[in-house]
Design a protein around this motif. Sequence first.
Motif, PDB file in Angstrom:
ATOM      1  N   SER A  46      -4.608  -6.170  -3.355  1.00  0.00           N
ATOM      2  CA  SER A  46      -4.004  -4.876  -2.911  1.00  0.00           C
ATOM      3  C   SER A  46      -4.061  -3.840  -3.897  1.00  0.00           C
ATOM      4  O   SER A  46      -4.458  -2.783  -3.880  1.00  0.00           O
ATOM      5  N   LEU A  47      -3.463  -4.096  -5.111  1.00  0.00           N
ATOM      6  CA  LEU A  47      -3.155  -3.432  -6.240  1.00  0.00           C
ATOM      7  C   LEU A  47      -4.510  -2.894  -6.955  1.00  0.00           C
ATOM      8  O   LEU A  47      -4.597  -1.936  -7.344  1.00  0.00           O
ATOM      9  N   TRP A  73       0.767  -1.205   0.001  1.00  0.00           N
ATOM     10  CA  TRP A  73       0.022  -0.094  -0.002  1.00  0.00           C
ATOM     11  C   TRP A  73       0.945   1.182  -0.009  1.00  0.00           C
ATOM     12  O   TRP A  73       0.323   2.263   0.197  1.00  0.00           O
ATOM     13  N   SER A  90      -7.078  -2.447  -5.544  1.00  0.00           N
ATOM     14  CA  SER A  90      -7.670  -1.529  -4.709  1.00  0.00           C
ATOM     15  C   SER A  90      -6.937  -0.134  -4.783  1.00  0.00           C
ATOM     16  O   SER A  90      -7.608   0.928  -4.252  1.00  0.00           O
ATOM     17  N   ARG A  91      -5.824  -0.125  -5.516  1.00  0.00           N
ATOM     18  CA  ARG A  91      -5.305   1.279  -5.561  1.00  0.00           C
ATOM     19  C   ARG A  91      -5.765   2.145  -6.698  1.00  0.00           C
ATOM     20  O   ARG A  91      -6.643   1.578  -7.590  1.00  0.00           O
ATOM     21  N   ASN A  92      -5.732   3.471  -6.597  1.00  0.00           N
ATOM     22  CA  ASN A  92      -6.391   4.087  -7.436  1.00  0.00           C
ATOM     23  C   ASN A  92      -5.823   4.272  -9.144  1.00  0.00           C
ATOM     24  O   ASN A  92      -4.405   3.824  -8.902  1.00  0.00           O
ATOM     25  N   PHE A 140       4.292   3.273  -1.719  1.00  0.00           N
ATOM     26  CA  PHE A 140       4.547   3.951  -3.030  1.00  0.00           C
ATOM     27  C   PHE A 140       5.707   3.639  -3.897  1.00  0.00           C
ATOM     28  O   PHE A 140       6.154   4.213  -4.704  1.00  0.00           O
ATOM     29  N   THR A 173      -2.162   5.740  -9.425  1.00  0.00           N
ATOM     30  CA  THR A 173      -0.940   5.019  -8.839  1.00  0.00           C
ATOM     31  C   THR A 173      -0.569   3.909  -9.612  1.00  0.00           C
ATOM     32  O   THR A 173       0.508   3.704 -10.049  1.00  0.00           O
ATOM     33  N   ILE A 174      -1.481   3.261 -10.110  1.00  0.00           N
ATOM     34  CA  ILE A 174      -1.191   2.002 -10.995  1.00  0.00           C
ATOM     35  C   ILE A 174      -0.495   2.522 -12.267  1.00  0.00           C
ATOM     36  O   ILE A 174       0.405   1.602 -12.599  1.00  0.00           O
TER      37      ILE A 174
END
Length: 513
Positions: free
Chosen positions: A115-116, A90, A118-120, A92, A123-124
């Motif tokens: 986890s990934l 979670w 769920s990232r915005n 950076f 960010t991805i």
Amino acid sequence: MYSASAYEEAVFEPSPGIRATSSDNSSLLLSSRETDMSRYSPGYAVGEASSVTYMPEQSSYTSLFRSDSEIPPFFVPYRWWEDEATTVLWAFDVQEIKRVIRYGLFRDPNLPRTSLQSRNATTIDTFLLSLLEPHERFLLSNLSHVQKVEEILRRSTISSPPSVPWSWFPSQKDRDLDPRALARDIDAESHLHFKHISFEDVVRYSLGYPAASVDWFLQQHTAFYIHLLTYLSAFPEEVAWYTEVEKHLRGRSPFAHRVLVHCLLSMQSQTGLDVPLVSSQTLAFEFIAGPIQNLFQDSPPSLTSILKVLSVLRVRFQQAYVHAREMNWVRPFNTSVCFLDDLLASTSAVDFARTLTNIDEGQFSNLTPPSIAEESSVAIRLIEEWELLSTAVWECCAALPGLVPYLQECAEALLTTRNYHSFTAVLNGLQKYSITALTITNTNNGTSTVALNPVLPPNLAYLVNPFRNYAAYRRQFQEFPGIPFLSPHLREIKQHGEPALRQFFNNLQIRTR
């Protein structure tokens, strides 16, 4: 002359363990005219007409190995790295995330994916962009969020070597080999299969996580057991010879050795041959699993730090076991990374250079004219330390390329302090890495060029040029004495004797008194 009936008896006499009977329990002999070979099926009777039955083939065997029984027991009250893995996923830092995915030290294999996902999106996109080559960036706009996550996972996961079946088989032609040579061949096959276990799987397995490549490795040694037991059952006269092979397999692959011992023990009851055997009860993977377990028990609870250590150890693992001509199954895997520990603990490149210099001053203070003239253990040890330092630099650069600028700056600081011992070792390590990370470019005329990774500072590279026994370095040392790069001085002292020895120590004393 044999009669026809005698000939039939000689040819068709049932082999031991196979009994042919008639309805009145008298021996029944079969002629070739009465035997329909097309009706043979292994493990089944030939047919009611002949009343001949065969012992069924063995279709299953108990494995000689259990994966959880080949490593030392590993217990920690709290698997701190699993919680930290979630925290890193979670965060950076793309490289830290990549290492967490690569080693997979968590129970839920879907943890990185969930986890990934769920990232915005921003960010991805940033994560994936850092993993793409410039010519691949057009892919970014064509992928959905889920597809981008899958691409990050794919690029962060090491591809394990393909599984291969056991391919060494006992043969009659092996009779021409010396038992020592045959033991080497068996060990080489076992080593070949060990090379197909990735270091990441070794780490996971050592900590008690599932590792498919380890399971496959053990299964193939059970396959070896079946091949060998089948062969010795067909040629029991070979048991005595394989007993000699067993002696030469001791100290080699503990997996192959255990197989051979079990085969010979199984055959003793059939042959009556009573031979002394050495059955090893050691944990076969202890030589590498034990040191890795110690890392997690002895190190401070920091997953990001220990994954950097593991990245360096992966390079060492490749060199020690994959690229080695012969496998050392006994010596524990060397997990010492003092150089990396000092490097990560330093506050600056200048601070790290000072640490190296303090170590070198202590070592060179033990150097005396007789030890140089006779090339004593002190001088030899200093040369070995130089080589170890060079290798440590290469390992760190190959595993963690982000450290290269730091080491370049460190080299500058070492030159300023006139510590030529560590300075040349660092440059040599950078030079090794520049060759390891070379790039090949194809030209229009069908040829190709090889370009080294430009990590060696061009203003310093001339000092490690070996031309004329490192003439540029020796001139530098003459003008600005310090802690020496010992090898060219030893060569010069051999060539010129006492004058060169005296001059060397005059310059050395300037730096160390």
